[in-house]
Motif scaffolding. Structure first.
Motif, short mmCIF file in Angstrom:
data_model
loop_
_atom_site.label_atom_id
_atom_site.label_comp_id
_atom_site.label_asym_id
_atom_site.label_seq_id
_atom_site.Cartn_x
_atom_site.Cartn_y
_atom_site.Cartn_z
N LYS A 212 0.81 -1.22 0.00
CA LYS A 212 0.00 0.00 0.00
C LYS A 212 0.84 1.26 0.00
N LEU A 213 1.96 1.25 0.73
CA LEU A 213 2.73 2.48 0.93
C LEU A 213 3.81 2.69 -0.12
N SER A 214 4.23 1.66 -0.83
CA SER A 214 5.35 1.81 -1.77
C SER A 214 5.07 2.82 -2.88
N PRO A 215 3.85 2.95 -3.41
CA PRO A 215 3.65 4.00 -4.43
C PRO A 215 3.66 5.41 -3.86
N HIS A 216 3.53 5.55 -2.56
CA HIS A 216 3.44 6.88 -1.96
C HIS A 216 4.83 7.48 -1.81
N ALA A 217 4.89 8.80 -1.76
CA ALA A 217 6.18 9.50 -1.65
C ALA A 217 6.83 9.26 -0.30
N LEU A 218 6.05 8.92 0.74
CA LEU A 218 6.64 8.69 2.07
C LEU A 218 7.53 7.45 2.10
N TRP A 219 7.27 6.51 1.21
CA TRP A 219 8.11 5.29 1.21
C TRP A 219 9.56 5.62 0.87
N ALA A 220 9.77 6.62 0.03
CA ALA A 220 11.14 7.00 -0.33
C ALA A 220 11.88 7.64 0.84
N GLU A 221 11.17 8.20 1.81
CA GLU A 221 11.83 8.83 2.95
C GLU A 221 12.29 7.80 3.99
N ILE A 222 11.80 6.59 3.92
CA ILE A 222 12.22 5.55 4.86
C ILE A 222 13.60 5.06 4.47
N ASP A 223 14.48 4.95 5.43
CA ASP A 223 15.88 4.63 5.16
C ASP A 223 16.05 3.20 4.63
N ASP A 224 15.52 2.22 5.32
CA ASP A 224 15.75 0.83 4.93
C ASP A 224 14.56 -0.02 5.39
N GLU A 225 14.69 -1.32 5.15
CA GLU A 225 13.63 -2.27 5.49
C GLU A 225 13.41 -2.36 7.00
N GLN A 226 14.49 -2.26 7.75
CA GLN A 226 14.37 -2.36 9.21
C GLN A 226 13.54 -1.21 9.78
N GLN A 227 13.78 -0.02 9.29
CA GLN A 227 13.00 1.12 9.75
C GLN A 227 11.55 1.01 9.31
N ALA A 228 11.32 0.46 8.14
CA ALA A 228 9.95 0.25 7.67
C ALA A 228 9.23 -0.76 8.57
N HIS A 229 9.93 -1.83 8.98
CA HIS A 229 9.34 -2.81 9.90
C HIS A 229 8.98 -2.16 11.23
N ALA A 230 9.85 -1.30 11.74
CA ALA A 230 9.58 -0.64 13.02
C ALA A 230 8.33 0.24 12.92
N ILE A 231 8.20 0.99 11.82
CA ILE A 231 7.03 1.85 11.63
C ILE A 231 5.77 0.99 11.50
N TYR A 232 5.88 -0.13 10.77
CA TYR A 232 4.72 -1.02 10.61
C TYR A 232 4.28 -1.61 11.95
N GLU A 233 5.23 -2.08 12.77
CA GLU A 233 4.89 -2.68 14.06
C GLU A 233 4.17 -1.68 14.95
N ALA A 234 4.64 -0.43 14.98
CA ALA A 234 4.00 0.58 15.82
C ALA A 234 2.58 0.88 15.35
N ILE A 235 2.41 1.05 14.03
CA ILE A 235 1.07 1.35 13.50
C ILE A 235 0.14 0.14 13.68
N HIS A 236 0.66 -1.06 13.42
CA HIS A 236 -0.16 -2.27 13.53
C HIS A 236 -0.61 -2.51 14.97
N ARG A 237 0.29 -2.27 15.94
CA ARG A 237 -0.07 -2.44 17.34
C ARG A 237 -1.16 -1.44 17.75
N GLU A 238 -1.06 -0.23 17.28
CA GLU A 238 -2.07 0.77 17.59
C GLU A 238 -3.42 0.41 16.98
#
Length: 588
Positions: A212-238
């Motif tokens: 869902k997020l890869s076509p969005h411009a915010l995906w390019a601001e994420i440094d790597d896969e690990q940081q993307a996982h951290a953001i996903y875990e926080a949003i998913h938990r909420e």
């Protein structure tokens, strides 16, 4: 510069400055140091020659400094040393070279006043060499070993420890930076998912999040896969927490609505779940509530059981009411009064049992009333409560009586006059707690003292008899080992002169008449046992002996002893050894 926290160092041709307190480094001269230098006058006083005795041919320059000749070895060495000192920066010192050798600037190590300054210089070198959090010591060593500041620290262990400290600090800074960036991106990603990308389901995976997020411009601001996982875990938990809270609210509302339906029905303690469930499902409220229809069956049954418990309690209260509880309490109070009357009369005492006490109250109305109570303690419970109190009081009185008897040398036996004993404890010198007791209590205490006295006498008698038996066994053992052997045909009075010297007999003789009787019984038992052994040996083939001492269990026969001839079968006058009666029971 020593009056300021700044220190100047050289890196090639450039100078850089390090603050020894804050560990801050800069390539430009700091503002506070520049302000301090601006206060220094342009024409300082002439300096004293630094090495006036380095060479006898040295002469002073117009500025007042020593200028050695260029064609001497001493002057060449001094020039090289000054050059190395300038390259290493202030606060360092280069060793003096001898007149016959020259030292290159690479072999000279900087010297710092404190270890912190040396550590700061080494870290500034690592920063200048672009050492990152992923660098290893082996890779970094190839880059810094030729740098003059490599020798700012003396040992390899210190350099390696400072390197790891620097790398750990870089990692911490990198992690903090990544966390800060993730914290900044998280609300943006959450807003984009909710407003533009259709939101994230509680069961969505990371692959769905990335899709869902890869076509969005915010995906390019994420440094790597690990940081993307951290953001996903926080949003998913909420998202999951919000969903769980929503489901819990729906469940609580369903339980409330289900309970409201139950309260509208007239339920009895005999109502069955099957009938109640069918009636609720047929109601209009249940059919018109889709949310209530999704209620879990276990929740429905749990609410029904809780409601039925209340219905049963209300029915029980309606049937029995407070009057029944009051009637039970009155019955217990009346039975306690009956027990107290029995205690006062002496029919209930510390040695009573329910079996002995029950016949005396069998026909009492207060006992019958206790059998009709529905709650509270039973008649036996109240009886044992009173009995426990009586036993504790009786134990206290018994100890007091026994202490008074020991103090006044009073003894009781089965033949003691009870009236005299009672009068002794009714006298003025008796304890007050005993003198004021009723007669039935004194009789019980007297019987207890007589019982304990007889018990102690029986125990003493048993101990004495046991000691005499042990001494009798020792005496019989001495009989078996006397030399020459005792004649078993002799009487106890005949052998008495021989056994008087035995210590086993002396012990029994000192015991009095009982001891002498025990010694006589020991001899009779010894004779009886040896006679039985002799008769058994006569009936055993190959084992007959003429001397009864040969039948002892401790050894074989003497070679000088004669064998007894076998009885002839034609000798009718001989006594058949099988006719000898073996006695297995006799008096001790």
């Amino acid at each position: 510069m020593d009056s300021t926290p700044w220190r100047e160092y050289k890196s090639g041709e450039r100078s850089y400055y390090v603050n020894k307190e804050t560990k801050q480094s800069t390539w430009t001269i700091p503002a506070d140091l520049q302000a301090y230098l601006s206060t220094i006058p342009d024409d300082p006083p002439p300096a004293v020659p630094a090495r006036s005795s380095a060479s006898p041919h040295a002469h002073a320059s117009p500025a007042g400094s020593a200028t050695p000749p260029t064609n001497t070895s001493t002057g060449a060495s001094a020039t090289a040393s000054d050059a190395v000192t300038d390259a290493l920066g202030p606060g360092t010192a280069a060793p003096r070279s001898s007149t016959n050798s020259s030292v290159s600037a690479r072999n000279l190590s900087p010297v710092y006043a404190t270890h912190e300054e040396a550590e700061a210089a080494f870290m500034s070198m690592l920063q200048r060499k672009n050492v990152g959090p992923t660098s290893t010591w082996e890779q970094t060593l190839r880059e810094i070993i030729t740098d003059p500041l490599y020798k700012a620290l003396r040992t390899l262990a210190e350099r390696k420890a400072v390197f790891h400290k620097y790398v750990d600090d870089q990692k911490a800074q990198e992690a903090a930076r990544r966390e800060e960036k993730a914290a900044e991106l998280r609300p943006k990603v959450t807003s984009a998912l909710q407003q533009e990308l259709g939101g994230l389901k509680p069961y969505a995976s990371f692959a769905t999040f990335r899709k869902k997020l890869s076509p969005h411009a915010l995906w390019a601001e994420i440094d790597d896969e690990q940081q993307a996982h951290a953001i996903y875990e926080a949003i998913h938990r909420e998202v999951q927490e919000k969903e769980n809270a929503r489901l819990e609210a729906i469940r609580a509302q369903n339980r409330t609505n289900w309970l409201a339906l139950l309260t509208t029905m007239e339920l009895r303690p005999t109502s069955r779940w099957h009938d109640v469930y069918r009636a609720i499902c047929d109601s209009d409220t249940y059919r018109q509530s889709p949310q209530l229809q999704t209620m879990l069956f276990t929740d429905q049954l749990a609410v029904f059981e809780e409601h039925m418990a209340k219905v049963e309690a209300e029915e029980r209260e309606r049937l029995w009411g407070h009057a029944h509880s009051r009637r039970d309490r009155q019955a217990r109070d009346a039975f306690r009064a009956l027990l107290q009357d029995s205690v006062d009369k002496g029919t209930l005492h510390a040695r009573s049992t329910w079996a002995s006490y029950f016949p005396s109250i069998r026909d009492d109305e207060r006992l019958k009333a206790m059998t009709q109570t529905a709650s509270g303690s039973s008649a036996q419970d109240l009886f044992y409560d009173v009995l426990d109190t009586l036993e504790r009081d009786f134990a206290v009185h018994r100890r007091t009586v026994q202490a008074h008897m020991r103090a006044n040398n009073i003894h009781v036996t089965s033949t003691t006059d009870s009236d005299a004993w009672h009068n002794a404890f009714r006298s003025a010198d008796a304890p007050d707690s005993i003198r004021m007791l009723p007669d039935h209590m004194l009789r019980a205490l007297f019987d207890e003292c007589v019982y304990q006295s007889e018990r102690d006498a029986r125990d003493a008698r048993r101990r004495t008899e046991r000691r005499l038996r042990h001494h009798a066994d020792d005496l019989r053992y001495a009989f078996k080992h006397m030399e020459p052997p005792l004649d078993i045909e002799a009487s106890f009075d005949d052998i008495l002169p021989r056994i008087r010297t035995l210590p086993e007999y002396d012990v029994l003789a000192r015991a009095g008449e009982d001891g002498l009787d025990t010694a006589r019984s020991a001899w009779d038992r010894f004779v009886r046992r040896q006679s039985e052994k002799l008769a058994d040996a006569m009936n055993t083939p190959g084992r007959s002996r003429t001397d009864y001492t040969d039948l002892d269990d401790s050894g074989g026969a003497d070679e000088h002893r004669k064998r007894k001839e076998h009885l002839r079968s034609d000798d009718v006058t001989a006594v058949d050894p099988r006719a000898v009666r073996r006695r297995t029971e006799y008096d001790i």
